[in-house]
Design a protein around this motif. Structure first.
Motif, PDB file in Angstrom:
ATOM      1  N   ARG A   1      98.911  40.413  98.825  1.00 22.30           N
ATOM      2  CA  ARG A   1      99.237  40.733  97.435  1.00 22.30           C
ATOM      3  C   ARG A   1      98.352  41.853  96.900  1.00 22.30           C
ATOM      4  O   ARG A   1      98.797  42.673  96.090  1.00 22.30           O
ATOM      5  N   GLN A   2      97.122  41.893  97.362  1.00 21.09           N
ATOM      6  CA  GLN A   2      96.237  42.980  96.935  1.00 21.09           C
ATOM      7  C   GLN A   2      96.745  44.327  97.455  1.00 21.09           C
ATOM      8  O   GLN A   2      96.778  45.320  96.717  1.00 21.09           O
ATOM      9  N   VAL A   3      97.179  44.354  98.730  1.00 23.32           N
ATOM     10  CA  VAL A   3      97.691  45.598  99.315  1.00 23.32           C
ATOM     11  C   VAL A   3      98.932  46.068  98.572  1.00 23.32           C
ATOM     12  O   VAL A   3      99.099  47.252  98.273  1.00 23.32           O
ATOM     13  N   LYS A   4      99.834  45.138  98.228  1.00 23.81           N
ATOM     14  CA  LYS A   4     101.048  45.509  97.504  1.00 23.81           C
ATOM     15  C   LYS A   4     100.722  46.025  96.101  1.00 23.81           C
ATOM     16  O   LYS A   4     101.346  46.981  95.619  1.00 23.81           O
ATOM     17  N   ALA A   5      99.751  45.396  95.463  1.00 21.78           N
ATOM     18  CA  ALA A   5      99.344  45.867  94.135  1.00 21.78           C
ATOM     19  C   ALA A   5      98.775  47.282  94.215  1.00 21.78           C
ATOM     20  O   ALA A   5      99.033  48.122  93.348  1.00 21.78           O
ATOM     21  N   GLU A   6      98.002  47.570  95.259  1.00 25.22           N
ATOM     22  CA  GLU A   6      97.436  48.906  95.423  1.00 25.22           C
ATOM     23  C   GLU A   6      98.533  49.931  95.689  1.00 25.22           C
ATOM     24  O   GLU A   6      98.469  51.072  95.201  1.00 25.22           O
ATOM     25  N   MET A   7      99.566  49.553  96.444  1.00 21.64           N
ATOM     26  CA  MET A   7     100.664  50.474  96.701  1.00 21.64           C
ATOM     27  C   MET A   7     101.458  50.760  95.434  1.00 21.64           C
ATOM     28  O   MET A   7     101.900  51.890  95.205  1.00 21.64           O
ATOM     29  N   ASN A   8     101.640  49.737  94.596  1.00 25.57           N
ATOM     30  CA  ASN A   8     102.334  49.960  93.319  1.00 25.57           C
ATOM     31  C   ASN A   8     101.548  50.920  92.429  1.00 25.57           C
ATOM     32  O   ASN A   8     102.124  51.780  91.762  1.00 25.57           O
TER      33      ASN A   8
ATOM     34  N   GLY B   1     102.159  45.142 108.917  1.00 27.24           N
ATOM     35  CA  GLY B   1     103.441  44.760 108.330  1.00 27.24           C
ATOM     36  C   GLY B   1     103.937  45.787 107.330  1.00 27.24           C
ATOM     37  O   GLY B   1     105.135  46.105 107.296  1.00 27.24           O
ATOM     38  N   GLU B   2     103.026  46.321 106.524  1.00 30.31           N
ATOM     39  CA  GLU B   2     103.415  47.327 105.542  1.00 30.31           C
ATOM     40  C   GLU B   2     103.843  48.622 106.228  1.00 30.31           C
ATOM     41  O   GLU B   2     104.838  49.241 105.844  1.00 30.31           O
ATOM     42  N   ALA B   3     103.086  49.044 107.250  1.00 27.44           N
ATOM     43  CA  ALA B   3     103.463  50.253 107.979  1.00 27.44           C
ATOM     44  C   ALA B   3     104.791  50.065 108.702  1.00 27.44           C
ATOM     45  O   ALA B   3     105.631  50.968 108.747  1.00 27.44           O
TER      46      ALA B   3
END
Length: 716
Positions: free
Chosen positions: A310-317, A433-435
């Protein structure tokens, strides 16, 4: 090309771009180009005695000193000859026998080996940990040398502990100066070899890291380029960039923490048996404490994965907001949107901080819980060992205890590092997973590297073509059928959303999920090599992107090998020569990011020059003049007749006045082809076209027949 054709791959030499500074193609640059075209190629240097042994092999390309090449199609070691054929000739040409003396006069010694790609390669495989592992295992020689150096260093690390034991038990207890001198000499020699091997291992590790880094970067970027345009149109650009950059976190993990931990494990393998020899009790205590550390990390791993994800997704947003703001800064400034963008940035930052705090607190728990076990390994073991020595519970002496502490620290570090490695794997798994959400999307690689490469003349044929955009329930094209011969200037008109631009998308191969038949010169468009298709077209859009660089570089962007004469010819054809010559540095004038130092009309004319420089037989102009001022539009329209001579042109425009000279005008409405005919015919028989014409020319008294005007007024 002949060697590739032997393997069923047809290539176009015009797709090859020489490396900067190359007078003639090198085996390395040719191998890179062939690999990008869907075959496996490798350049190498061979001697005659090895070349002559290559019997019953596919054709081999021999590089000659004058920059040309020959195709070796056979060899006869008994007679000492090889059979060569001209690669530019026909397959039925008779090969020429050449001996070593004659070949040595023209051959550089370089060869190019070509074979068809038979299985899934690194370029096509899924981006996952297995892909990274296979890539690392390709460096077998480096890995072998690093493993050997690590094993020797691990063995050498045993000796300092043994020397300490001897110093305490023999030198100090017995005051033996001779033993001290001998040990000193041994320590000096040991230190020299340890320094030498450590330097060699660091150098090898650095080479391995840089090779993996470059290969991962190249493959990831190539995969990004191979993704279809439809993917970029439906995904947020900031999200795509954020996910793509996650691959470099995986790279840093592989070339950093993972590699160092794996190297430390060699120490564990070598030193652990020595610990059991010195004291089995203390050895088991050390292993048990390290095992508890690993168990704690494993237990916290699932919840840490969710929180960090969730932290990674927040940083991408948040990165997406940053990208959109910078990319649209002109709109932000002109509309005074700073407060709105600042508010959105604050919200995204608050979300990042919230999850970063939650992730930090969650990871703080295992770090705190492992501290007692870590302290026991570093401090408690010596206390237990001292107790065993004082109580004579074992045969351990003071020197052995000191040696155990030295070796115990070396064993505990890899065990603790291995446990902490699991925690890092958590972050890497999320990043992977994100990549993978970007890099594992279906690509155009097969369409870009396979298929027919017919000579393009420009005949188009649509037969009952239907197409719907993903997620849409209505058809963007509904049973469209028409046919035009080569050299036709075709206009596409209709209301917004009628399907005009969709027709051009299908022609460019952007979307291939249509039904019906779309043929170019009688060949189904889906059977044509996509790279060949797009390079055979010249495309000018409403808003064309110019890269940072000179005017010359932008005009020749699609064909880097073209000369200044080619650029001047294209600029003259596009009507851009006159303003280029007025620029401070002419064709060497630097165009800033966003083309801020040139006008919109100049940008469009440079885009047209870029499109016509390769002399395409089919050109597509999609609203190419809609953003121009009247003077610029008139200049571009005046050049269309000259540009369209000898080539098929598909022109999409809302301004019907720019299409009156077209041979055929196709009228689209709600995805259907309503009519197709010249301008004067459509005015008479097509109500939609007549209505659009009168709407755009109502200010002119002679805009159309009075009867048509009456019909229009009745309709209103």
């Amino acid at each position: 090309m002949a060697a590739a054709r032997f393997h069923g791959v047809d290539l176009d030499i015009r797709d090859y771009a020489a490396e900067p500074g190359e007078a003639s193609p090198s085996p390395a640059s040719l191998a890179r180009w062939l690999t990008s075209q869907g075959v496996v190629a490798k350049g190498m240097r061979l001697r005659w005695r090895y070349l002559i042994r290559l019997q019953n092999t596919p054709p081999i390309v021999l590089m000659f000193k004058d920059g040309s090449a020959g195709l070796m199609v056979g060899a006869n070691p008994e007679k000492g000859i090889v059979w060569l054929r001209d690669p530019m000739g026909g397959e039925g040409d008779t090969p020429v026998p050449v001996d070593e003396l004659r070949l040595s006069q023209v051959w550089t010694g370089d060869v190019l080996l070509v074979r068809r790609r038979l299985n899934e390669s690194e370029a096509d495989a899924r981006f996952d940990l297995l892909w990274f592992a296979k890539m690392a295992l390709r460096e077998k020689k480096l890995l072998r040398d690093i493993a050997f150096a690590s094993m020797v260093l691990s063995v050498l690390q045993i000796f300092p502990a043994l020397i300490v034991m001897q110093v305490l038990d023999r030198v100090v207890n017995y005051h033996s100066m001779a033993t001290l001198i001998s040990l000193t000499s041994f320590v000096i020699i040991l230190t020299f070899y340890e320094i030498l091997l450590s330097y060699a291992r660091r150098e090898l590790s650095l080479i391995l890291s840089t090779r993996l880094d470059s290969r991962i970067s190249l493959h990831a970027f190539n995969r990004l380029l191979a993704l279809p345009l439809e993917f970029y149109e439906r995904e947020q650009t900031g999200q795509v960039l954020g996910r793509f950059m996650a691959v470099f976190r995986v790279r840093d993990f592989l070339t950093g923490q993972l590699m160092s931990t794996m190297l430390d494990l060699f120490t564990l393998v070598v030193v652990l048996p020595i610990l059991f020899i010195l004291s089995a009790t203390l050895a088991w205590m050390t292993i048990a404490a390290a095992g508890c550390i690993g168990l704690i990390v494993v237990l916290f791993l699932p919840i840490l994965t969710r929180t960090m994800g969730r932290q990674v997704k927040a940083e991408m947003n948040r990165n997406s907001t940053l990208y959109e703001t910078v990319a649209g800064i002109r709109t932000v400034k002109t509309l005074a949107l700073e407060p709105t963008r600042r508010e959105e940035w604050d919200e995204k930052t608050a979300d990042v901080v919230r999850w970063k705090l939650a992730s930090g607190r969650m990871s703080n728990w295992p770090q705190t819980l492992v501290m007692p076990f870590d302290a026991f390994i570093n401090r408690g073991v010596i206390l237990v060992g001292a107790y065993l020595v004082l109580t004579n519970a074992s045969d351990m002496q003071a020197g052995a205890l000191a040696g155990f502490m030295m070796l115990g620290g070396r064993v505990a570090a890899p065990l603790v590092g291995l446990a902490k490695l699991l925690e890092a794997v958590n972050e890497v798994t999320v990043s992977l997973g994100e990549a993978g959400a970007v890099l594992n999307q279906p690509t155009e690689t097969k369409a870009l590297t396979t298929g027919m490469r017919p000579q393009i003349k420009g005949a188009l044929s649509f037969m009952d073509v239907n197409f719907s955009y993903p997620g849409s329930s209505t058809k963007a094209l509904n049973g469209v059928s028409f046919e035009i011969p080569p050299g036709t200037m075709l206009g596409l008109v209709g209301r917004s959303g009628s399907g005009k631009s969709t027709v051009t998308r299908l022609l460019q191969g952007v979307s291939r999920s249509y039904t019906g038949y779309l043929r170019l010169d009688g060949v189904d468009l889906r059977e044509i090599n996509l790279t060949h298709l797009r390079r055979s077209f010249g495309v000018v859009l409403q808003d064309n992107f110019l890269f940072r660089g000179t005017v010359m570089q932008n005009i020749t962007a699609g064909r880097p090998g073209l000369t200044i004469d080619d650029a001047i010819r294209a600029a003259r054809l596009a009507g851009a020569e006159e303003f280029i010559e007025r620029m401070p540095a002419g064709y060497d004038t630097f165009i800033e990011e966003g083309s801020t130092n040139i006008s919109g009309g100049q940008r469009q004319r440079l885009a047209i020059a870029r499109a016509v420089i390769s002399d395409p037989k089919l050109m597509i102009l999609d609203e190419a003049t809609s953003a121009l001022d009247p003077e610029s539009e008139a200049l571009v329209n005046a050049n269309l007749q000259r540009i369209g001579k000898g080539r098929t042109m598909v022109i999409v425009s809302h301004r019907l006045s720019s299409l009156v000279d077209c041979h055929q005008i196709a009228v689209m409405d709600k995805g259907k082809l309503v009519d197709i005919a010249p301008h004067h015919v459509l005015l008479e028989r097509c109500e939609i076209y007549r209505t659009l014409w009168l709407q755009q020319n109502r200010h002119m008294n002679s805009s159309g027949p009075s009867e048509a005007a009456g019909q229009l007024s009745e309709g209103e």
